[in-house]
Design a protein around this motif. Structure first.
Motif: not given
Length: 167
Positions: A14-19, A87-97, A148-152
């Protein structure tokens, strides 16, 4: 396709975790749980006294968040040379559960703290958190946080219900 973790087979797509990890040279993978016992206590209270169950559930949520906050504080104390992301949780943004199981295996959570995942990719015990914290020797921008910065932001189920995911 995402972030591959050196020395493991885990790829966080996903793009979210890369960002989130942009500019970071290291990442800390964390798993935190209150305990399986609190799940049992809450379930028992749900049968006996629903108001008490709601209060217990809320207190357990606070407890796991406090444990996460304490972990972050310990990380700052042990690695003062690094600036850390939130902390970026698993399932946030487009990082899949659905990477939850592999993530838990990498950090050996089932054996060390009894943290597992069920077929629906939900953590057990329920009052648990998995997350990634990026580490950088440079200052990390704090502006890339929030709805506002979330891609979802246009399709987020939390926003549709009037809430947010705490990012």
């Amino acid at each position: 396709e995402g972030i591959a973790l050196k020395g493991t087979a885990l790829v966080m797509p996903g793009e979210s975790i890369k960002e989130h990890l942009e500019g970071c040279e290291r990442a800390v993978l964390m798993g935190v749980t209150v305990s399986a016992e609190i799940d049992r206590v809450i379930r028992t209270a749900q049968v006996m006294d629903m108001a008490k169950a709601v209060i217990l559930d809320s207190l357990a949520s606070v407890a796991v968040e406090q444990a996460c906050d304490r972990f972050e504080q310990m990380l700052k104390e042990e690695l003062p040379q690094y600036s850390q992301t939130w902390r970026f949780g698993i399932g946030y943004g487009d990082l899949p559960l659905d990477i939850q199981g592999a993530f838990l295996q990498v950090i050996n959570a089932p054996k060390t703290i009894g943290l597992c995942v069920n077929r629906s990719n939900m953590l057990t015990p329920g009052k648990s958190v998995t997350a990634v914290i990026g580490l950088s020797r440079n200052e990390i921008s704090r502006t890339k946080r929030g709805c506002q910065s979330c891609n979802l932001k246009g399709s987020c189920k939390f926003r549709k219900e009037g809430g947010h995911c705490n990012v």
